[in-house]
Design an enzyme around this catalytic site. Structure first.
Site, PDB file in Angstrom:
ATOM      1  CG  HIS A 219      -2.193  -0.778   0.989  1.00  0.00           C
ATOM      2  ND1 HIS A 219      -2.179  -2.134   0.737  1.00  0.00           N
ATOM      3  CD2 HIS A 219      -3.505  -0.416   0.968  1.00  0.00           C
ATOM      4  CE1 HIS A 219      -3.416  -2.561   0.579  1.00  0.00           C
ATOM      5  NE2 HIS A 219      -4.241  -1.545   0.706  1.00  0.00           N
ATOM      6  CB  SER A 223      -1.409  -2.457  -7.312  1.00  0.00           C
ATOM      7  OG  SER A 223      -2.064  -2.865  -6.132  1.00  0.00           O
ATOM      8  CE  LYS A 247     -10.371  -8.066 -13.964  1.00  0.00           C
ATOM      9  NZ  LYS A 247      -9.695  -7.005 -14.737  1.00  0.00           N
ATOM     10  CG  ASP A 248     -10.053  -9.403  -6.038  1.00  0.00           C
ATOM     11  OD1 ASP A 248      -9.348  -9.769  -6.998  1.00  0.00           O
ATOM     12  OD2 ASP A 248      -9.737  -8.482  -5.261  1.00  0.00           O
ATOM     13  CD  GLU A 291       1.741 -33.977  -1.081  1.00  0.00           C
ATOM     14  OE1 GLU A 291       1.742 -34.829  -1.995  1.00  0.00           O
ATOM     15  OE2 GLU A 291       0.713 -33.638  -0.471  1.00  0.00           O
TER      16      GLU A 291
END
Length: 428
Positions: A219, A223, A247-248, A291
């Site tokens: 922040h 971004s 959108k998220d 894994e």
């Protein structure tokens, strides 16, 4: 970076006004993920994966806490307690499968998130700290996942712990002492299981704390975006809410659909069948593999087969940890002033080769260690290090990037058929 055009929170309801005065939590949420946080207007769906990683961590913590209420960290009953969770606890099968497959989904989301950062140059100034904290989160996740893989106390759990901790014994002078200290004995047993369970329970909360720092660091500069051009003014941004919360939400819906399909229709697809056999120190599995999300690093570990000054095992350990630690230095290894690979054709080509190389390492990590696979793993490991230490600095100095847009708005308009972007790379 400050955003003078950002809206300031002014609660209208008396209760919210009182709460904001006494504990400014509403203001914090508004400025962090609400209309008070402006973000670039051209973010694509690859920017969903940060939110998806947070959702995956929440799923892991919630399911993990409930599973811990029924799990017994004792070598004599650990395997049976997992089977009891599956058969006797209400919705225990769902919790166990959600937690086990949630780890895979979490790592998958984070790998895509890292890939997005590499492609769009999100590790470059002024976001170096965001990237460094992200690498710390990645290391914490890997440690947590490894310790969690040991807890079911199946054959792969036991022998995975035996093999991985055994590599610490390659460290000169103190290696065997470190290995015994980690395990609490000479082989995985009650002490190791209790230690791994305690740390596996604790580390997700530590990870959540570092994620808060990661978001806080994000922040400050704001971004990144697909063009890599910094925000020039209010016309380049939109409020985070409602534009990107919507959108998220779409991305989260798709994520949960895939996650649900994995749990309900193929819950054991990403696991190993040998881990449904109780751990037996007297019976070594024919092929010990970790894994899937560890396979590239495991391939690097296995690529050293001959002693050279140092023992081959020690070279393997150093290379495995070095392959991750290299990411810490990435902001300084890539000195190009241009961030986005959209404007760096040579960098984009080598990044595609790196992706193929990592997939090859993943294949080698899970394949039989015959002569062909060993040579393939050695070549792929050599290229991995060459990409970061040799190719990346060379590309940064020799590449001629495509012209950049003057602003985010100009790039958006050009994409929609408006003004064409014209700017030299020197203005990045």
């Amino acid at each position: 970076m400050s955003f003078p055009w950002a809206k300031h929170y002014e609660p209208k309801q008396p209760l919210m006004r009182w709460l904001d005065e006494k504990l400014p939590l509403p203001r914090l949420v508004y400025n962090a993920v609400g209309a008070g946080y402006p973000v670039p207007r051209n973010l694509n769906y690859f920017w969903n994966f940060g939110v998806l990683a947070g959702a995956a961590l929440a799923i892991q913590i919630i399911t993990g806490v409930v599973l811990a209420m029924h799990y017994a960290a004792n070598a004599g009953v650990a395997f049976g307690s997992v089977e009891s969770i599956m058969r006797d606890v209400n919705a225990g099968w769902f919790l166990r499968y959600a937690h086990a497959n949630g780890a895979s989904m979490f790592l998958l989301v984070v790998y895509i998130h890292i890939g997005r950062g590499l492609y769009y140059g999100s590790y470059k100034a002024p976001r170096e700290m965001v990237w460094l904290l992200g690498v710390v989160i990645f290391l914490l996740m890997m440690a947590t996942a490894f310790m969690g893989y040991v807890l079911p106390w199946g054959q792969m759990s036991f022998w995975g712990a035996q093999v991985i901790t055994g590599f610490f014994s390659a460290i000169p002078l103190v290696g065997e002492t470190i290995r015994i200290w980690l395990l609490g004995g000479f082989a995985p047993d009650n002490a190791a299981l209790n230690r791994f369970f305690s740390l596996h329970y604790l580390l997700p909360f530590v990870t959540a704390g570092v994620i808060i720092l990661h978001i806080w660091a994000l922040h400050i500069p704001g971004s990144n975006n697909p063009t890599g051009v910094e925000v020039k003014g209010e016309q380049d941004t939109v409020p985070f809410h409602p534009y990107y919360t919507a959108k998220d939400a779409v991305g989260l819906g798709v994520f949960l659909l895939i996650f649900a399909a994995l749990i309900f229709f193929s819950p054991n697809m990403l696991g190993h069948p040998d881990n449904y056999i109780e751990a037996n120190p007297l019976s070594t599995p024919a092929h010990i593999v970790p894994e899937w999300y560890f396979l590239p690093f495991y391939a690097i570990l296995k690529s050293f087969t001959a002693d050279f000054i140092l023992p081959a095992k020690l070279w393997g350990v150093l290379a495995m940890f070095g392959s991750i630690l290299l990411l810490f230095f990435l902001p300084w290894l890539d000195s190009s002033p241009v961030r986005s690979a959209n404007y760096r054709p040579k960098y984009r080509a080598f990044l595609a080769i790196l992706l193929v190389d990592v997939l090859v390492l993943g294949y080698v990590g899970g394949a039989e260690a015959n002569a062909r696979n060993v040579i393939l793993g050695q070549l792929a490991s050599a290229y991995y290090f060459a990409h970061f230490l040799i190719i990346l600095p060379w590309v940064a100095r020799s590449e001629r990037p495509r012209p950049l847009p003057n602003s985010i708005t100009e790039a958006v308009l050009a994409k929609q058929g408006g003004t064409s972007p014209v700017k030299t790379a020197a203005h990045a």
